[in-house]
Structures are given as structure tokens and as C-alpha cells.
Design an enzyme around this catalytic site. Structure first.
Site, PDB file in Angstrom:
ATOM      1  N   CYS A  33       0.892  -0.973   0.190  1.00  0.00           N
ATOM      2  CA  CYS A  33      -0.057   0.288  -0.319  1.00  0.00           C
ATOM      3  C   CYS A  33       0.502   0.903   0.067  1.00  0.00           C
ATOM      4  CB  CYS A  33      -1.254  -0.283   1.649  1.00  0.00           C
ATOM      5  SG  CYS A  33      -1.604   1.404   1.506  1.00  0.00           S
TER       6      CYS A  33
ATOM      7  N   CYS B  40       0.925   3.763   3.033  1.00  0.00           N
ATOM      8  CA  CYS B  40       1.502   2.804   4.478  1.00  0.00           C
ATOM      9  C   CYS B  40       2.752   2.930   4.081  1.00  0.00           C
ATOM     10  CB  CYS B  40       1.029   1.682   3.942  1.00  0.00           C
ATOM     11  SG  CYS B  40      -0.917   1.238   3.832  1.00  0.00           S
TER      12      CYS B  40
HETATM   13  P1  FAD Z   1      -1.188  -6.288  12.432  1.00  0.00           P
HETATM   14  O1  FAD Z   1      -1.134  -5.340  12.997  1.00  0.00           O
HETATM   15  O2  FAD Z   1      -1.362  -6.878  11.198  1.00  0.00           O
HETATM   16  O3  FAD Z   1      -0.214  -7.333  13.572  1.00  0.00           O
HETATM   17  C1  FAD Z   1      -0.727  -8.601  13.014  1.00  0.00           C
HETATM   18  C2  FAD Z   1       0.388  -9.178  14.048  1.00  0.00           C
HETATM   19  O4  FAD Z   1       0.962  -8.979  15.148  1.00  0.00           O
HETATM   20  C3  FAD Z   1      -0.480  -9.326  15.340  1.00  0.00           C
HETATM   21  O5  FAD Z   1      -1.800 -10.498  15.155  1.00  0.00           O
HETATM   22  C4  FAD Z   1       0.027  -9.655  16.251  1.00  0.00           C
HETATM   23  O6  FAD Z   1      -0.451 -10.683  17.206  1.00  0.00           O
HETATM   24  C5  FAD Z   1       0.619  -8.644  16.736  1.00  0.00           C
HETATM   25  N1  FAD Z   1       1.071  -7.157  16.426  1.00  0.00           N
HETATM   26  C6  FAD Z   1       0.087  -6.099  16.717  1.00  0.00           C
HETATM   27  N2  FAD Z   1       0.223  -4.662  17.031  1.00  0.00           N
HETATM   28  C7  FAD Z   1       1.972  -5.703  17.194  1.00  0.00           C
HETATM   29  C8  FAD Z   1       2.433  -4.386  18.522  1.00  0.00           C
HETATM   30  N3  FAD Z   1       2.216  -3.352  18.383  1.00  0.00           N
HETATM   31  N4  FAD Z   1       3.718  -4.901  18.966  1.00  0.00           N
HETATM   32  C9  FAD Z   1       3.998  -6.419  18.413  1.00  0.00           C
HETATM   33  N5  FAD Z   1       3.154  -7.328  17.923  1.00  0.00           N
HETATM   34  C10 FAD Z   1       2.041  -7.047  17.571  1.00  0.00           C
HETATM   35  N6  FAD Z   1      -2.647   0.129   7.408  1.00  0.00           N
HETATM   36  C11 FAD Z   1      -3.117   1.445   7.543  1.00  0.00           C
HETATM   37  O7  FAD Z   1      -4.881   1.157   7.191  1.00  0.00           O
HETATM   38  N7  FAD Z   1      -3.014   2.499   7.245  1.00  0.00           N
HETATM   39  C12 FAD Z   1      -1.849   2.196   7.690  1.00  0.00           C
HETATM   40  O8  FAD Z   1      -1.316   4.061   7.142  1.00  0.00           O
HETATM   41  C13 FAD Z   1      -1.094   1.341   7.360  1.00  0.00           C
HETATM   42  N8  FAD Z   1       0.325   1.697   7.117  1.00  0.00           N
HETATM   43  C14 FAD Z   1       1.480   0.098   7.877  1.00  0.00           C
HETATM   44  C15 FAD Z   1       2.425   0.097   7.538  1.00  0.00           C
HETATM   45  C16 FAD Z   1       3.350  -0.569   7.736  1.00  0.00           C
HETATM   46  C17 FAD Z   1       4.704  -1.044   7.561  1.00  0.00           C
HETATM   47  C18 FAD Z   1       2.866  -2.146   7.626  1.00  0.00           C
HETATM   48  C19 FAD Z   1       3.373  -3.413   7.131  1.00  0.00           C
HETATM   49  C20 FAD Z   1       0.926  -1.542   7.867  1.00  0.00           C
HETATM   50  C21 FAD Z   1       0.249  -0.216   7.482  1.00  0.00           C
HETATM   51  N9  FAD Z   1      -0.810  -0.918   7.795  1.00  0.00           N
HETATM   52  C22 FAD Z   1      -0.962   0.155   7.709  1.00  0.00           C
HETATM   53  C23 FAD Z   1      -2.082  -2.056   8.118  1.00  0.00           C
HETATM   54  C24 FAD Z   1      -1.539  -2.226   9.637  1.00  0.00           C
HETATM   55  O9  FAD Z   1      -1.135  -1.885  10.600  1.00  0.00           O
HETATM   56  C25 FAD Z   1      -2.064  -4.007  10.174  1.00  0.00           C
HETATM   57  O10 FAD Z   1      -1.035  -4.711   9.471  1.00  0.00           O
HETATM   58  C26 FAD Z   1      -3.666  -4.148   9.306  1.00  0.00           C
HETATM   59  O11 FAD Z   1      -4.311  -2.926   9.682  1.00  0.00           O
HETATM   60  C27 FAD Z   1      -4.578  -5.374   9.953  1.00  0.00           C
HETATM   61  O12 FAD Z   1      -4.399  -5.434  11.508  1.00  0.00           O
HETATM   62  P2  FAD Z   1      -4.272  -6.983  12.521  1.00  0.00           P
HETATM   63  O13 FAD Z   1      -5.471  -6.770  13.461  1.00  0.00           O
HETATM   64  O14 FAD Z   1      -4.561  -8.331  11.262  1.00  0.00           O
HETATM   65  O15 FAD Z   1      -2.901  -7.430  13.172  1.00  0.00           O
END
Ligand code: FAD
Length: 468
Positions: free
Chosen positions: A394, A397
Site C-alpha cells: 500500500c 502505508c
Molecule cells: P497487524 O497489525 O497486522 O499485526 C499482525 C500481528 O502482529 C497481530 O496479530 C499481533 O499478533 C501482532 N501485533 C500487533 N500489534 C503489535 C505491536 N504493537 N507489537 C507487537 N506485535 C503486534 N493500515 C492502515 O490502515 N493505514 C496505514 O497507514 C498502515 N500503515 C502500515 C504500515 C506498515 C509498514 C505496515 C506493515 C502495515 C500498515 N498498515 C496500515 C496495516 C496495519 O498495520 C495492520 O497490518 C492491518 O490493519 C491488519 O491488522 P491486524 O489486526 O490483522 O494485525
């Protein structure tokens, strides 16, 4: 000076153990307590409490920082979003409109930013022009004055030196473009699922000093995880040396900050006329509620505060670089540039006055050879993470991911350049320590993001208090 990273981490760890362990029978927690109970009150038995950080940030720093970041100098960031992913080929580009980034037309960016060769003092003007010419030539031109040659050598050395924690974008590349950060805000984009997990997974699994055999709790790409993995993970994390543990917490803090932002600027409603963005409490709870995340959410919020303190400390240390009369936030609008410099210095003095700064000197302070190796490992891991940002599918992101890793990398560069900063002369060029405009813009914008997250936590706390 005795309270260092180790001290802070130790204290955070102590609070963590206290809050996860000996709890007495208490009335059921409210929605707000379930996210924030471990993230309030005294973090330790010194004066370090979250409320002080909240008050300092939300009322003294945040409003002024926002004003600074709206200025032309800080809103335009040059970035190459087209660099190929160096690790795998199958990036699926996010086709959603909210993932798109609108680059600036060339006439939108002030000339003073595009061509940094005009400065207000003739001396600085000449020096910069000569340096830029030398950089274009790719070598130190012997026709340059001795002083300039020295500066160019030092700056070039530092720009690709072992002090850089980030793989900097090649901003001279024809593919690099200016982006107006105010027009492309970090918010919910809909980037999620296996593609997003893969990025976070690679970051944690391969770049946080973690052995393959140990699984992260709630890792969506690993099946069959349970309590035993969780306790193995945390005993492994606690068993690490302070520096490696701090590395994990910085990344986790950045991850938490991004997820706070997307919950705070969530797409609530979309009609063909307009989009409505705002706080999505359910999204926030799913990510940070202590029960829904099996205790993980509040830990992540504490990591966010940890990241805040690290960047705050770096800003307090770099004041002498910005205080030099030669330093300008140059855009070509003399009055505005002077006002912005005054605001910047005001902010940095305010930060310096923060009473809870820690001392990072204990970091890498062990045996000299070992410390050197550790610092090098640390730097390489961090550079790797900055390269992984080119694999984010994205673009929005990717933009903010790159900016925030560059900003954190710059903060680490500052923290490990204490001696060089101490040698900065009161006036004239700073030969030994130098920050490029890109580093300055990313440093302040990255801190602006964490500062906004801390402010958003207050908003969510208030919203959650109304839920029973
Ligand atoms: P995710 O946030 O994808 O996390 C994956 C797993 O990591 C979780 O299941 C949990 O086990 C673990 N986890 C979660 N948070 C933490 C933490 N703080 N510390 C340690 N472990 C953790 N989405 C947007 O809508 N806007 C954005 O600007 C955006 N920027 C992004 C930038 C990057 C570099 C990346 C990689 C992703 C970005 N995303 C953004 C996507 C967002 O961060 C999440 O990946 C997405 O919303 C899916 O969330 P999720 O609940 O599945 O878990």
C-alpha cells in the site's frame, strides 16, 4: 546520568510484571481500564508516570509541534516509492483508492526546497552551492576551498557512514518525488490480511534478534500457538540484553502507533459525495483491549510510550545543531523561515526541560568490543527494516512507514553521536555532525506521529469511559 535505557526498560518490565501478576479481587474493569489499566499511574518508583508524559505532550508540545509540521519546510517530503522490494517478487499492490499517494506537481513545492542552493547569508550560500556541486560531481573537487572540501568529505562520510541507521532513499533518482504530507495523511487504508502480516512478520521474526524456534504470541501466520508459546516468548524477551529488548520495543511501539492512527482516522462512512473519517472504538479495542488481546494490547501501548521517550530524548540532544546561527529552515520565504526556526527552537527547549529524560549512555556500555559489535548488529537490523518498507503493497502505508523508520533511524543516529554533537561549534559549519533536510523532516514528522498517538490515546480513553 545514571538512569539509562536499561533502567527505563527494567522499570517498564517491573510494571509489566506487577500489572500482569499479583492482582487482588477487584470490581470488573471498565472498557477504558481494559485498554489503559497497565498504561497509567507510576511506571516506576521514580517520577516517571504516564500522566506526566500525557500532560507534557498533550498540552505543551502537541499543539506547537502540529503548527511546525504544517509549515512548508516540514510538509514536503521527497521519497522514492517505486524502489523494488529487495526480498521477494510477489508484492500484491493494494488497489484501494485510500492506499494511493498523490505526489506534488513541481510548481507546488517552494523553489527554496527544491533547490537548497539559495540561503540568506552569502557565506552559507556559497558553502552550500559548492557542496552541492561537489556532491553532483560525486567527488571532492579540488578547486573548492579547503574548508568546503573538508565539510563535503565529512558530510559525505556521514551520509553513508556507519552512523546511519537507515537505508536512505536515493532522492536524486528521477523516480523520487515530493509528497505533501498534509494532503496524504496517515489513516485507515484497508491494507490488511496476509500481505500486511507478512511485512510485520518478517520485521519481527527475522529482524528483532529472535531465534526461529521462538514464536511471537498471537502471530497470525503461525498456527497452533498457545499460552506456552506466549510465556516462552516473554521469558526469551526478558532474557535478552537491554539493547535487543529495546529494539523489539521500539518496533512494537511503531506498530502500535500506526494501529492507533488507523483506529483514530478510520473510514466511518462513504457516500459518493464525501468520506467521513473518525474514531472507531471497536477497532481500537480489538487491537488494545487487555482481554481481547490476551494482555498484549496494553503492553503494546507501553511500547508506544517507550518509543516516545526515545525520540524525545534524541530531540533534546540535537538542540546545538539547530541553535547555530547558520542553520536555516530554508524555503525562500525569509520571514516565515525565521519564525519557524524560532518555533522549532522553542519546541526543542521545551523538550529539553522535560524532567523524565533517561540516559542512553548505559546502552552499548559494556565491554568495548562487544558493545561495538552490538551497535553494528543493531544498525544492520534497523537498516534491513527500512529496506522492508519497499515491500509494503500500500503506497500510503509505504510512505509513512518509510518516513517513520527514517525518523527513528535519525533519532538513533543522534543518540549515538553524542560526542560529535558536543563538538559542534557555536557558529560556522558543523563538520562532524550533519543532518540532511530529509533527516530533519523525517525526524520531526516521525515524532509528530508518536506525539499524535499519545494525544489520540487520551481521546480514546475519554470515548471508552462512556462505554459500560
Ligand atoms: P497487524 O497489525 O497486522 O499485526 C499482525 C500481528 O502482529 C497481530 O496479530 C499481533 O499478533 C501482532 N501485533 C500487533 N500489534 C503489535 C505491536 N504493537 N507489537 C507487537 N506485535 C503486534 N493500515 C492502515 O490502515 N493505514 C496505514 O497507514 C498502515 N500503515 C502500515 C504500515 C506498515 C509498514 C505496515 C506493515 C502495515 C500498515 N498498515 C496500515 C496495516 C496495519 O498495520 C495492520 O497490518 C492491518 O490493519 C491488519 O491488522 P491486524 O489486526 O490483522 O494485525
Amino acid at each position: 546520568m545514571a538512569r539509562g535505557w536499561g533502567f527505563l526498560i527494567g522499570l517498564l518490565g517491573a510494571v509489566w510484571l506487577l500489572s500482569s501478576g499479583h492482582r487482588e479481587e477487584q470490581p470488573p474493569e471498565t472498557a477504558a481500564q481494559r485498554c489503559f489499566c497497565q498504561v497509567s499511574g507510576y511506571l516506576d518508583d521514580c517520577t516517571c508516570d504516564v500522566e506526566t508524559i500525557d500532560r507534557f505532550n498533550n498540552y505543551r508540545l502537541f499543539p506547537r509541534l502540529q503548527k511546525l509540521l504544517e509549515s512548508d519546510y516540514f510538509r514536503y517530503y521527497k521519497v522514492n516509492l517505486k524502489r523494488p522490494c529487495p526480498f521477494w517478487n510477489d508484492i500484491s499492490q493494494c488497489g484501494r483508492r485510500d492506499c494511493a499517494v498523490k505526489p506534488c506537481q513541481s510548481d507546488e513545492v517552494p523553489d527554496g526546497i527544491k533547490s537548497a542552493s539559495y540561503k540568506y547569508s552569502e557565506e552559507a550560500n556559497n558553502l552550500i552551492e559548492e557542496c552541492e556541486q561537489a556532491e553532483r560531481l560525486g567527488a571532492v573537487d579540488e578547486s573548492l576551498s579547503e574548508e568546503t572540501q573538508k565539510a563535503v568529505l565529512q558530510w559525505t562520510k556521514h551520509d553513508d557512514s556507519s552512523d546511519n541507521f537507515c537505508e536512505a532513499d536515493d532522492i536524486q533518482s528521477p523516480e523520487a518525488e515530493y509528497v505533501d504530507l498534509l494532503l496524504n495523511p496517515e489513516r485507515y487504508t484497508g491494507y490488511k490480511g496476509p500481505d500486511a502480516w507478512k511485512i510485520w512478520n518478517v520485521i519481527y521474526e527475522e529482524n528483532c534478534f529472535k531465534p526461529q524456534t521462538i514464536k511471537r504470541p498471537l502471530n497470525p501466520l503461525a498456527s497452533g500457538q498457545g499460552k506456552s508459546e506466549e510465556s516462552t516468548f516473554y521469558s526469551w524477551l526478558e532474557g535478552l540484553c537491554v539493547e535487543k529488548r529495546a529494539f523489539y520495543r521500539l518496533i512494537s511501539g511503531l506498530h502500535a502507533s500506526i494501529n492507533v492512527h488507523l483506529s483514530a482516522r478510520y473510514l466511518l462512512q462513504e457516500t459518493w459525495l464525501e468520506k467521513k473519517w473518525g474514531h472507531n472504538i471497536t477497532e481500537f479495542q480489538q487491537r488494545f483491549d487487555g482481554i481481547l488481546t490476551e494482555g498484549e494490547g496494553p503492553r503494546r501501548l507501553k511500547n508506544l510510550y517507550f518509543l516516545y521517550l526515545i525520540e524525545l530524548r534524541a530531540l533534546s540532544k540535537v538542540l546545538p545543531f539547530f541553535e547555530r546561527p547558520d542553520f536555516q529552515l530554508f524555503t525562500g520565504n525569509k520571514i516565515q523561515d525565521e519564525e519557524n526556526k524560532m518555533l522549532l527552537l522553542e519546541i526543542l527547549h521545551e523538550i529539553k526541560s522535560f524532567p523524565l529524560h533517561f540516559d542512553e549512555n548505559s546502552f552499548f556500555a559494556g565491554d568495548k568490543k562487544e558493545a561495538h559489535k552490538l551497535k553494528e548488529d543493531f544498525r544492520l537490523h534497523f537498516r534491513n527494516i527500512s529496506r522492508i518498507m519497499d515491500c509494503v503493497g500500500c503506497f500510503k502505508c509505504r510512505l509513512w512507514g518509510k518516513l517513520q523508520t527514517q525518523g527513528l533511524g535519525t533519532a538513533l543516529k543522534i543518540l549515538f553521536s553524542e560526542k560529535l554533537i558536543a563538538n559542534i561549534p557555536e557558529s560556522g559549519p558543523s563538520y562532524e555532525f550533519h543532518l540532511t533536510r530529509q533527516e530533519i523532516v523525517s525526524l520531526f514528522n516521525a515524532f509528530g506521529r508518536i506525539s499524535t498517538s499519545v494525544k489520540e490515546l487520551e481521546n480514546f480513553r475519554n470515548l471508552l469511559q462512556n462505554i459500560h
